[in-house]
Design an enzyme around this catalytic site. Structure first.
Site, PDB file in Angstrom:
ATOM      1  N   CYS A   1       0.839  -1.199   0.000  1.00 28.69           N
ATOM      2  CA  CYS A   1       0.000   0.000   0.000  1.00 28.69           C
ATOM      3  C   CYS A   1       0.877   1.253   0.000  1.00 28.69           C
ATOM      4  O   CYS A   1       1.921   1.287   0.651  1.00 28.69           O
ATOM      5  CB  CYS A   1      -0.908   0.021   1.226  1.00 28.69           C
TER       6      CYS A   1
ATOM      7  N   CYS B   1      -6.850   0.271 -17.008  1.00 26.37           N
ATOM      8  CA  CYS B   1      -6.182   0.274 -15.695  1.00 26.37           C
ATOM      9  C   CYS B   1      -4.966   1.195 -15.714  1.00 26.37           C
ATOM     10  O   CYS B   1      -4.149   1.158 -14.792  1.00 26.37           O
ATOM     11  CB  CYS B   1      -5.774  -1.145 -15.301  1.00 26.37           C
TER      12      CYS B   1
END
Length: 402
Positions: A62, A359
């Site tokens: 992350c 994407c």
């Protein structure tokens, strides 16, 4: 330590400041002190929050847990806006839709042997260090629950000098697991792996390209169809994100489609739901995906319109304008690199409506310019964030020809 003020974030979510390399995990306007491998925030942004995951400091999966949800939504939207602006395009940008925590149903984890057994997790940022993530806030609970099983598989398949990559996906019948990069598998290793798969209730286990055991087919449901993807096949990261993209595609195409082309169709993520109301021709470069899509359609019975799936490398052999004339609408969902050749052909066609999925906002904007210069209007873009707290952002969009 050098003190700088962060001017903006780049597309990877790193801070950009004068005179230093991109700085991770900072926010615009913050004054930070930077030295080799260390960052100290001196003046925090009002958008800074406490990371919800205890692994954030060490784990590299992350990038944005230090920022508020509102900031991340605005920043990811701005990445799309800036990408389009670089190509001279403006359009309506709809409100971003973001997948909830603990919903990531597909991931590639890494496993290593240790003196005491094995460990499984994600890599630290810009490092070869492996970080275990038993309390990960992103992964689906079924994957978290299976971490002991993945560690057991790692103990058998990895060596002390080389680890393994473990692609895992949640299916209706359990976890679909593919291990790659491990030791050469003799019969005894394969037997042990098969036993472990049974003990831990895995739906399917594949070792490299070799199927080890299928306890139950790892079914994915696309609309009314039930599909068994080949091992390691692409799957949208979250069910929420998949639903958001499908809704946007259906909105873009409208209700009056007679024959739709689905380009880069995979194993039918969008093809099969669209077949509930329209005939669809799906084009995909990998035969195994095409076979899975076709089998899913045939097993559904009479609930879907006629659907054909064809193997075609759309990079080397894009559908040409005269081939596209039969279609009332087109869906195109290329890989991250985009699909310039196919967009060139679409730009020369007279297809009334194109629903695009991407994407990568940068390659989307490049390909969007091809369509706009060919006479299409980019009516709107729908941002979709199914990679919560990562720097990635996806989108769907509507193009129409007057």
């Amino acid at each position: 330590m050098e003190e700088v003020v962060v001017e903006r974030l780049n597309v990877r979510g790193e801070g950009v400041a004068e005179g230093v390399q991109p700085v991770p995990r900072v926010l615009p306007g913050e004054k930070v002190a930077v030295s080799t491998g260390k960052v100290q925030v001196l003046t925090p942004s009002g958008a800074r929050v406490s990371p919800p995951c205890r692994h954030f400091k060490a784990c590299g999966a992350c990038a944005m847990q230090h920022a508020s949800d509102g900031f991340v939504a605005e920043w990811k939207t701005s990445v799309i806006v800036q990408g389009l602006a670089a190509q001279g395009i403006e359009t309506e940008i709809r409100s971003i839709t973001t997948s909830p925590p603990a919903s990531r149903r597909r991931a590639t984890l890494h496993g290593r042997r240790t003196k005491k057994g094995a460990m499984v997790g994600f890599m630290a940022r810009a490092s070869n260090e492996l970080v275990e993530v038993p309390d990960c806030e992103v992964l689906h609970p079924d994957i978290i629950a299976a971490l002991p099983a993945l560690e057991a598989l790692t103990r058998i398949s990895a060596t002390r000098t080389s680890g393994v990559d473990i692609a895992v996906a949640v299916s209706e019948s359990g976890l679909d697991v593919r291990i790659s990069g491990g030791r050469s598998a003799d019969r005894s290793v394969l037997v042990e792996l098969a036993q472990l798969a049974g003990e831990h209730g895995l739906s399917r286990l594949t070792y490299g390209d070799e199927p080890i055991v299928t306890r139950e087919p790892p079914v994915q449901r696309f609309g009314a169809a039930r599909v068994v993807p080949p091992p390691g096949a692409f799957l949208q990261a979250t069910a929420h994100g998949e639903a958001a993209l499908l809704y946007a595609i259906q909105d873009a195409l409208g209700q009056d489609q007679t024959l739709i082309a689905d380009l880069f169709a995979g194993c039918g993520t969008f093809t099969l739901p669209l077949a509930a109301g329209s005939e669809v021709e799906a084009f995909e470069g990998y035969r195994q995906l095409v076979e899975a899509l076709d089998a899913g359609w045939r097993s559904t019975g009479g609930g879907l319109r006629r659907t054909t799936a064809k193997v075609r490398d759309l990079f080397r052999q894009p559908l040409l304008p005269d081939e596209l004339e039969r279609f009332s609408g087109v869906v195109i969902d290329p890989p991250r690199a985009g699909a310039e050749a196919q967009h060139d052909a679409l730009a020369k066609s007279m297809v009334p409506t194109i629903a695009a999925v991407s994407c990568n906002p940068v390659t989307f904007a490049r390909d969007a310019r091809i369509l706009v210069e060919g006479g299409y209007t980019l009516d709107w873009v729908q941002p979709v964030d199914q990679f919560r707290w990562a720097s990635h952002v996806e989108l769907a969009a509507q193009f129409t020809r007057a």
